[in-house]
Motif scaffolding. Structure first.
Motif, short mmCIF file in Angstrom:
data_model
loop_
_atom_site.label_atom_id
_atom_site.label_comp_id
_atom_site.label_asym_id
_atom_site.label_seq_id
_atom_site.Cartn_x
_atom_site.Cartn_y
_atom_site.Cartn_z
N ILE A 1 4.03 0.42 2.42
CA ILE A 1 4.22 -0.55 3.51
C ILE A 1 3.76 -1.93 3.03
O ILE A 1 2.64 -2.11 2.56
CB ILE A 1 3.47 -0.10 4.79
N HIS A 2 4.67 -2.88 3.16
CA HIS A 2 4.42 -4.26 2.72
C HIS A 2 3.80 -5.03 3.89
O HIS A 2 4.24 -4.87 5.02
CB HIS A 2 5.79 -4.86 2.33
N PRO A 3 2.79 -5.86 3.63
CA PRO A 3 2.11 -6.53 4.75
C PRO A 3 3.01 -7.44 5.58
O PRO A 3 2.74 -7.67 6.75
CB PRO A 3 1.01 -7.35 4.06
N ARG A 4 4.08 -7.97 5.00
CA ARG A 4 4.95 -8.88 5.77
C ARG A 4 6.28 -8.24 6.18
O ARG A 4 6.88 -8.61 7.18
CB ARG A 4 5.23 -10.15 4.97
N PRO B 1 -2.92 -4.82 0.68
CA PRO B 1 -3.44 -4.85 2.05
C PRO B 1 -3.22 -3.50 2.73
O PRO B 1 -2.11 -2.96 2.72
CB PRO B 1 -2.60 -5.94 2.73
N ASP B 2 -4.31 -2.96 3.31
CA ASP B 2 -4.21 -1.68 4.02
C ASP B 2 -3.76 -1.99 5.44
O ASP B 2 -4.57 -2.14 6.35
CB ASP B 2 -5.58 -0.98 4.00
N TYR C 1 0.85 -1.20 0.00
CA TYR C 1 0.00 0.00 0.00
C TYR C 1 0.88 1.25 0.00
O TYR C 1 1.82 1.34 0.80
CB TYR C 1 -0.87 -0.01 1.26
N TYR C 2 0.57 2.18 -0.90
CA TYR C 2 1.35 3.43 -0.96
C TYR C 2 0.60 4.50 -0.16
O TYR C 2 -0.41 5.02 -0.62
CB TYR C 2 1.51 3.86 -2.43
N TYR C 3 1.07 4.78 1.05
CA TYR C 3 0.44 5.79 1.90
C TYR C 3 0.96 7.17 1.53
O TYR C 3 2.17 7.42 1.56
CB TYR C 3 0.73 5.50 3.39
#
Ligand code: B12
Length: 237
Positions: free
Chosen positions: A151-154, A181-182, A129-131
């Motif tokens: 931010i990568h989920p893992r 994934p948010d 997800y690109y915040y």
């Protein structure tokens, strides 16, 4: 040779995943729909592209072995060289005779603009997800320029976007987009994330904004903390 989209993704994964890279597919139209015209990529909209990320393990699985055969006197950026070496090899091996346009995160156009926007590509591919500032309602930053962060989920922030491969002869009209994934859903956490990334990125803390499965090893951190001009000295040691 007939190539399907899924086939391309699997082939590239076969070559690169054991080296610590991850591969995610996207359509050019998904990327072009979010970036402004000056960053858009000139391919038909259903064209397949694959975005390549490096996981924390890339350093030990690809970079350290690669260094053993590298002439450290004739190298610009060893990490970039390592990524280019493996991606080029994988493309030659898996797609002989096939048109594949490869763009690296560090490459710029004559206009000095990056060849592709790594964060936007990772987001639309569903990878990370690109915040951005726009993801914070009534943000507190006034006139300040705030850079966004994926931010990568893992791996949280412990990864990098390395390349975009475009397959001009492969179209995938049927492929559907997948949301990333948010993993930072609250306004407070998003503010904290963007502030860490913009004001104190050198302390690495933005990378741990979520609980992660894997982060950079101490050796890898030592390498990246060292300023680029001194990295070769460190490697020689
Ligand atoms: C130039 C650059 C810098 C510059 C300027 C930063 C910037 N973001 O502009 C400087 C030198 C400051 C910099 C610094 C750093 N950088 Co830097 N940088 C880049 C680089 C090469 C290009 C970024 C760029 O020019 N963007 C242009 C602007 C206009 O893009 P944008 O703000 O995203 O705007 C677009 C989006 O908003 C999109 N858009 C609009 N609406 C929507 C809606 C949605 C849903 C989406 C998805 C998109 C979207 O459209 C806009 C364009 O039209 C990228 C690699 C790459 N090729 O992308 C790495 C990159 C952004 N940097 C990265 C990092 C890690 C850093 C540093 C921490 C240093 C480091 N390497 O460790 C610092 C931290 C930043 C800071 N606090 O200063 C990483 C970020 C990884 C991540 N997890 O997000 C990247 C992706 C490199 C990589 N290989 O992974 N960087």
């Amino acid at each position: 040779m007939e190539l399907t989209g899924g086939g391309c993704e699997e082939r590239l994964r076969r070559s690169l995943s054991s080296l610590g890279f991850e591969i995610y597919p996207l359509k050019i139209s998904w990327y072009n729909a979010v970036v402004s015209a000056d960053f858009s990529l000139s391919y038909p909209e259903d064209t397949l592209a694959l975005v390549v990320l490096s996981s924390p393990g890339m350093f030990e699985r690809a970079f350290q072995p690669f260094l053993k055969n590298l002439d450290l006197e004739n190298v610009r950026d060893p990490i970039d060289q390592c990524v280019a070496h493996h991606v080029t090899w994988a493309v030659r091996e898996e797609f002989p005779g096939q048109r594949v346009d490869v763009m690296y995160d560090y490459e710029v156009l004559p206009s000095r603009k990056p060849k592709f926007l790594a964060q936007s590509a990772a987001h639309v591919a569903g990878a990370a997800y690109y915040y951005q500032r726009r993801d914070v309602t009534s943000d507190p930053w006034g006139e300040k320029k705030m850079f966004g962060v994926c931010i990568h989920p893992r791996y949280g922030g412990w990864f990098a976007v390395r390349a975009l491969l475009v397959f001009p002869d492969v179209t995938l009209p049927e492929m559907l987009p997948k949301d990333p994934p948010d993993c930072v859903p609250s306004r407070e956490k998003r503010i904290e994330l963007l502030e860490r990334f913009n004001f104190s990125w050198k302390d690495w803390s933005y990378r741990d904004i979520i609980a992660v499965e894997e982060r950079y090893s101490e050796e890898q951190k030592a390498y990246f903390i060292t300023v680029p001009a001194e990295r070769l000295q460190l490697l020689k040691k």
